[in-house]
Design an enzyme around this catalytic site. Structure first.
Site, PDB file in Angstrom:
ATOM      1  N   SER A  43      39.171 -14.982  50.136  1.00  0.00           N
ATOM      2  CA  SER A  43      38.803 -15.494  48.816  1.00  0.00           C
ATOM      3  C   SER A  43      37.782 -14.611  48.119  1.00  0.00           C
ATOM      4  O   SER A  43      37.724 -14.575  46.891  1.00  0.00           O
ATOM      5  CB  SER A  43      38.250 -16.917  48.948  1.00  0.00           C
ATOM      6  N   ILE A  44      36.975 -13.875  48.884  1.00  0.00           N
ATOM      7  CA  ILE A  44      35.932 -13.030  48.294  1.00  0.00           C
ATOM      8  C   ILE A  44      36.394 -11.579  48.181  1.00  0.00           C
ATOM      9  O   ILE A  44      36.130 -10.913  47.178  1.00  0.00           O
ATOM     10  CB  ILE A  44      34.639 -13.104  49.131  1.00  0.00           C
ATOM     11  N   ALA A  45      37.046 -11.058  49.188  1.00  0.00           N
ATOM     12  CA  ALA A  45      37.374  -9.625  49.229  1.00  0.00           C
ATOM     13  C   ALA A  45      38.715  -9.406  49.909  1.00  0.00           C
ATOM     14  O   ALA A  45      39.296 -10.319  50.504  1.00  0.00           O
ATOM     15  CB  ALA A  45      36.276  -8.860  49.955  1.00  0.00           C
ATOM     16  N   ASP A  74      29.913 -16.141  62.526  1.00  0.00           N
ATOM     17  CA  ASP A  74      31.327 -16.508  62.397  1.00  0.00           C
ATOM     18  C   ASP A  74      32.169 -15.788  63.453  1.00  0.00           C
ATOM     19  O   ASP A  74      33.098 -15.044  63.123  1.00  0.00           O
ATOM     20  CB  ASP A  74      31.815 -16.156  60.986  1.00  0.00           C
TER      21      ASP A  74
END
Length: 559
Positions: free
Chosen positions: A139-141, A292
């Site tokens: 979603s970001i990169a 994570d």
């Protein structure tokens, strides 16, 4: 408040988000927060029709679907909430954990423009070749494999075009919503929604800075420079900046691919133990850890070595917090109920908690595990049981500790996936003993004593100055007490609206009575055979009454 927000915000975006929430059965939440009324004032319509009576899915599932539709900022928020095992029961955590970053990839030409703007030159000048097919799209990169002019194989991580303004505007909305929730729902204050959003904002803005991810990677690499068991990809700084980063390509097997691990002859038992020891070292010794470590971010290399990638999300623990964590985990592993209870009461802070009842529950909890051999002790299950205790006593973990517990649970699940006989307690015990010994070494005790002495000295030195300032303020008569209660402000506004409507109703009633009297008086101008002024009063009263009813209906009072 919401009027001000919507006036300064992208109204279409607010309408879109509100529509998603109503469509998934959360229209009542919007009304209770005052958003629906504010949207009425903007364009006179609700986002969508009410659909709550059509909803049949459980609330956790509906929340997950809504967050997925609302975009990357809210997906990331759900992933943060998945770490709050102390606040949400298992069915909610399970749904939050299902939120996926994977999204359709951006066409490579759009990413090429983003890369060339950040590099200040053509992509062909910086790289010998770039594979247009993405390795991963989040979603970001988005990530692509490439080769530098010197032949070095790398991966390029490029931020999605236009993602930062969207995330920043959504974060502003979340901040407003968190303040409103604390004001409207006092029971939620113990969960600190404003503080949670503040922490989320810091984390997400840092994740948007792809150069910060590389700084995190280098910090962890430096702490493991003497440990050959772990590899952190090297950063290629000439092409790394806020919008993109370039790191060495890792030619390993992701731990999610068990079949490939077995075909390659990788020792899964050794990998599980090594991974646990490395992450425990980050948490308990360094206080800076990969937050994570899911199977897709961990790779197996030859000779049972491990490679970690994606350091966008990291956790930090201060020395004091690490000491508390060590005390808690050591108390769990050693079945020391008194030690566990003392730590939980420290974390409770100023929250109202019955210490005796908590101690009784902790003692019963520890007693369940008392006769279990260490090799059979499920540390992850014990941590989950601790969070259940916290929920039962209406306590919330500090945000950094919630993240740490989530990492421990992920690590335990990964270890058992690789080795069904894996037990976290056995791996953690040597680190905990070493950390406990370290806390009570003479040098550590002397350092804490000197710090405490410095704090006391500074306090004593500042007391005379603060007393003089207080006395001068009292003599000048400048002291005062200010109280600002959000609920009273809202109550005052509602009372004002009610008073205005009541006054309007009295005026309408007076018009009707006056017009009725006028209708009985002979003489004067007429219209349609009726006294003109009496008829004019009735028409005015009718129009005012319709307007008042419409205003009440628009504000939600009609329900």
């Amino acid at each position: 408040m919401w009027d001000t927000l919507i006036a300064s915000y992208d109204t279409a975006r607010v309408q879109t988000l509100a529509g998603i929430l109503v469509r998934h059965g959360f229209g009542d939440l919007l009304r209770r927060l005052g958003i629906a009324r504010a949207l009425h004032r903007v364009d006179g319509t609700l986002p969508v029709e009410r659909l709550e009576h059509w909803i049949s899915e459980p609330a956790p599932v509906r929340v997950r679907h809504a967050l997925e539709e609302m975009g990357p900022c809210f997906v990331k928020l759900g992933q943060l909430l998945a770490t709050r095992v102390d606040l949400f029961p298992p069915e909610w955590i399970d749904e939050f954990s299902r939120l996926q970053n994977a999204v359709p990839p951006v066409p490579f030409e759009a990413l090429r423009r983003e890369m060339e703007e950040s590099l200040g030159k053509a992509a062909e000048v910086a790289f010998l070749s770039i594979d247009p097919a993405p390795l991963a799209a989040a979603s970001i990169a988005q990530v692509h494999r490439a080769r530098l002019p010197d032949g070095r194989e790398v991966v390029i991580k490029v931020r999605r075009p236009g993602i930062r303004p969207l995330v920043e505007s959504d974060l502003r909305l979340l901040q407003f919503a968190a303040r409103r929730m604390e004001a409207r729902f006092p029971g939620l204050r113990r969960f600190h929604p404003v503080g949670m959003v503040r922490q989320f904002r810091q984390s997400l803005l840092q994740e948007l800075d792809l150069a910060a991810e590389c700084r995190n990677a280098e910090r962890i690499a430096a702490s493991f420079s003497a440990d050959a068991r772990m590899l952190v990809p090297a950063v290629y700084w000439p092409c790394t900046n806020e919008r993109m980063n370039v790191q060495d390509y890792v030619d390993g097997i992701p731990l999610a691919d068990l079949d490939s691990l077995d075909r390659s002859g990788v020792d899964r038992v050794a990998i599980a133990r090594t991974g646990a020891q490395l992450v425990l070292k980050m948490m308990l010794r360094d206080g800076f850890f990969h937050a994570d470590p899911h199977p897709g971010n961990v790779f197996a290399l030859p000779d049972s070595r491990i490679a970690l990638i994606d350091f966008g999300m990291v956790g930090r623990l201060s020395p004091a917090r690490r000491g508390e964590v060590v005390q808690l985990l050591f108390g769990l592993v050693e079945r020391d109920a008194e030690r566990v209870c003392a730590v939980l009461l420290d974390w409770a802070g100023e929250a109202a908690v019955d210490g005796a009842e908590l101690a009784t529950d902790v003692d019963a909890f520890i007693d369940r595990y008392h006769s279990v051999p260490l090799a059979q002790l499920d540390l992850a299950r014990m941590l989950l049981d601790v969070t259940v205790l916290l929920r039962q006593h209406s306590l919330a973990l500090p945000a950094d500790l919630a993240l740490l517990i989530k990492v421990c649970l992920t690590l335990d699940g990964l270890g058992r996936r690789l080795d069904p006989a894996f037990d976290m307690a056995t791996q953690a015990r040597p680190f905990l003993r070493r950390a406990m010994i370290e806390q009570y070494r003479p040098a550590a005790l002397a350092r804490r004593g000197l710090n405490a002495l410095a704090d006391v000295s500074a306090l004593l030195v500042s007391v005379p100055h603060e007393l003089r300032r207080l006395l001068r303020t009292l003599q000048a008569g400048k002291t005062g007490v200010r109280l600002q209660v959000e609920e009273l402000r809202d109550f005052s506004r509602d009372v004002s609206h009610s008073a205005n409507r009541l006054a309007g109703s009295l005026v309408i009633a007076a018009l009707i009575v006056g017009s009725s009297i006028t209708m009985t008086v002979a003489g004067g101008p007429t219209l349609l055979g009726l006294p003109f002024f009496g008829l004019l009063g009735f028409v005015g009263a009718s129009l005012a009454g319709v307007w008042l009813l419409w205003a009440i209906f628009r504000s939600g009072g009609g329900r």
